[in-house]
Each structure stands twice: as structure tokens, then as C-alpha cells.
Design a protein around this motif. Sequence first.
Motif, PDB file in Angstrom:
ATOM      1  N   PRO A  62      -5.499   8.243  -3.203  1.00 33.48           N
ATOM      2  CA  PRO A  62      -4.974   9.442  -3.871  1.00 33.48           C
ATOM      3  C   PRO A  62      -6.041  10.250  -4.598  1.00 33.48           C
ATOM      4  CG  PRO A  62      -4.302   7.468  -5.052  1.00 33.48           C
ATOM      5  CD  PRO A  62      -4.906   7.019  -3.764  1.00 33.48           C
ATOM      6  N   LEU A  63      -7.016   9.567  -5.199  1.00 27.72           N
ATOM      7  CA  LEU A  63      -8.058  10.304  -5.913  1.00 27.72           C
ATOM      8  C   LEU A  63      -8.936  11.101  -4.955  1.00 27.72           C
ATOM      9  CD1 LEU A  63      -9.127   7.743  -8.667  1.00 27.72           C
ATOM     10  CD2 LEU A  63      -8.149  10.016  -9.036  1.00 27.72           C
ATOM     11  N   ALA A  64      -9.287  10.508  -3.817  1.00 35.24           N
ATOM     12  CA  ALA A  64     -10.106  11.230  -2.836  1.00 35.24           C
ATOM     13  C   ALA A  64      -9.355  12.443  -2.301  1.00 35.24           C
ATOM     14  CB  ALA A  64     -10.495  10.301  -1.695  1.00 35.24           C
ATOM     15  N   LEU A  65      -8.068  12.277  -2.003  1.00 41.15           N
ATOM     16  CA  LEU A  65      -7.274  13.393  -1.484  1.00 41.15           C
ATOM     17  C   LEU A  65      -7.112  14.493  -2.525  1.00 41.15           C
ATOM     18  CD1 LEU A  65      -4.491  11.431   0.450  1.00 41.15           C
ATOM     19  CD2 LEU A  65      -6.433  12.667   1.415  1.00 41.15           C
ATOM     20  N   ALA A  66      -6.907  14.107  -3.777  1.00 40.59           N
ATOM     21  CA  ALA A  66      -6.763  15.101  -4.842  1.00 40.59           C
ATOM     22  C   ALA A  66      -8.055  15.875  -5.055  1.00 40.59           C
ATOM     23  CB  ALA A  66      -6.328  14.419  -6.144  1.00 40.59           C
ATOM     24  N   LEU A 124     -18.142   9.091  -3.484  1.00 46.23           N
ATOM     25  CA  LEU A 124     -18.217   7.889  -4.314  1.00 46.23           C
ATOM     26  C   LEU A 124     -17.175   6.857  -3.890  1.00 46.23           C
ATOM     27  CD1 LEU A 124     -18.657   9.436  -7.893  1.00 46.23           C
ATOM     28  CD2 LEU A 124     -20.307   7.983  -6.714  1.00 46.23           C
ATOM     29  N   LEU A 125     -15.951   7.340  -3.679  1.00 48.12           N
ATOM     30  CA  LEU A 125     -14.841   6.437  -3.367  1.00 48.12           C
ATOM     31  C   LEU A 125     -15.007   5.808  -1.990  1.00 48.12           C
ATOM     32  CD1 LEU A 125     -12.109   8.746  -4.841  1.00 48.12           C
ATOM     33  CD2 LEU A 125     -12.535   6.408  -5.620  1.00 48.12           C
ATOM     34  N   VAL A 161      -7.138  -3.382  -5.104  1.00 46.12           N
ATOM     35  CA  VAL A 161      -6.903  -2.460  -6.220  1.00 46.12           C
ATOM     36  C   VAL A 161      -7.685  -1.164  -6.011  1.00 46.12           C
ATOM     37  CG1 VAL A 161      -7.249  -2.104  -8.707  1.00 46.12           C
ATOM     38  CG2 VAL A 161      -6.349  -4.283  -7.866  1.00 46.12           C
ATOM     39  N   LEU A 162      -8.902  -1.288  -5.526  1.00 50.03           N
ATOM     40  CA  LEU A 162      -9.715  -0.097  -5.267  1.00 50.03           C
ATOM     41  C   LEU A 162      -9.020   0.824  -4.271  1.00 50.03           C
ATOM     42  CD1 LEU A 162     -12.350   1.473  -5.629  1.00 50.03           C
ATOM     43  CD2 LEU A 162     -13.363   0.040  -3.842  1.00 50.03           C
ATOM     44  N   THR A 163      -8.408   0.268  -3.243  1.00 49.97           N
ATOM     45  CA  THR A 163      -7.706   1.071  -2.245  1.00 49.97           C
ATOM     46  C   THR A 163      -6.576   1.870  -2.870  1.00 49.97           C
ATOM     47  OG1 THR A 163      -8.198  -0.600  -0.555  1.00 49.97           O
ATOM     48  CG2 THR A 163      -6.446   0.972  -0.055  1.00 49.97           C
ATOM     49  N   GLY A 208       0.814  -1.212   0.000  1.00 52.36           N
ATOM     50  CA  GLY A 208       0.000   0.000   0.000  1.00 52.36           C
ATOM     51  C   GLY A 208       0.842   1.253   0.000  1.00 52.36           C
ATOM     52  N   ALA A 209       1.876   1.283   0.841  1.00 53.55           N
ATOM     53  CA  ALA A 209       2.746   2.449   0.900  1.00 53.55           C
ATOM     54  C   ALA A 209       3.487   2.635  -0.428  1.00 53.55           C
ATOM     55  CB  ALA A 209       3.742   2.296   2.048  1.00 53.55           C
TER      56      ALA A 209
END
Length: 201
Positions: free
Chosen positions: A68-72, A185-186, A61-63, A9-10
Motif C-alpha cells: 500500500p505504501l508503494a502504491l500510494a 526503498l520498499l 510484515v514488510l509485505t 495478505g488480502a
Amino acid sequence: MPIAFAVAGAGSALATRACLRRAGAPVTPWAAALTAALMVAVCLRHQSGAWQAWWLAVPAVLTVFAVPLALADLKYRRLPDILTLPAYPALAAAMAIAAYGGGAAIAWRAVLGAVAFGGVHALVHTLSPRSLGAGDVKLAGSLGAVLAAMGWPSVVLGAVAAALLSVALAVGGPRHPTVPHGPGLLVAAWVLAVFAGPGPG
């Protein structure tokens, strides 16, 4: 096994963070720690026997893409193509594994869910571009596949939960002309994928 998932993950967070930096939407270095923690949660759910091993690739894979998408989206009100588009083949591969183990119905639901969920978001974007961005539409297709793979009730539940989370951001978040829908959504898709798991194949 949890340590391996944390390291994976990291490492994935460092790669996705580099991609977002190139796209002009760098996220906090803490993304690596958050991704690692959520990957450990995925691993522990798997080890607890919450769902079959063939489902493991989907939440993992979803994680990788969700954090990153949620944070962006929270920071820049953007869901960069550099991650939303690669999510399609990555999640498609995970769905193929799930369908191989859990039955072809999972694959069919995933395809129909991607079209239906993405299509509804595309329609909303067409009618009201200011209320739903193009990035949300691109994201909705891949997440629709994940939600539908778990069963059609998950699609409805995911849509409702995402809307409620977006409302919560609008009410409780910092003042901003636009409210990001991507994080809702995420988060909804991730929680359902990890804690609900797949429906019957």
C-alpha cells in the motif's frame, strides 16, 4: 499454508486500504491481489527452506506495509503517517521474533540500522527537502532496521538498489515534477528480505 498466507495478505490489504482512504490517499482495489501474491511468495520461500522459520515474520510484515505504501507514493507522491508510523512497532515485533531465534546481534543491527539509515535520509532531507520528502525519512528508519538485520552489506545494497529504481522511475515513468523514492526503498528491502534472508546472528 500458501492459501492461508494469500487470505491474510488480502485481508491486510483491505485494512491498509481503508487506512489510506481515511488519510486521503486511497489505492487501487488490486492492492489486495498484489499483497496476496507477494505473501504467497514469502510463504513459498519459507517452505523451500531459504531461511529459518524465525525470519518469516519479517518479510510477511514488510509485505503488509510495502504494497500500500508503494502504491500510494506512486499515485500521490505521499507516504502517509497512518502506515509509516505503525510500521515501526509492527516490524519491531517481527525483529524481536527474529532475534529470539537468530541471536541478539540481529536486534542490535536492526536498532543501529534504523538510526543510521534513517539519519542519513534525514540529513539529505534537511539539506535538500525537494529531493527527499519527510515521508521517505520516516520510512527509511523502519526499512533500515530490516536491511541491517540481514547484515551491513544489505544496507549498502538496499540503498544502491533503491537509488537505481528511483532513477528508473524518473526516466521511464510518467512526467512529474517529483520522483517518488519510497517505491524504490520498499522494493529493494522486500526483495532482499525475501530472496537474501538474514545474515548470521
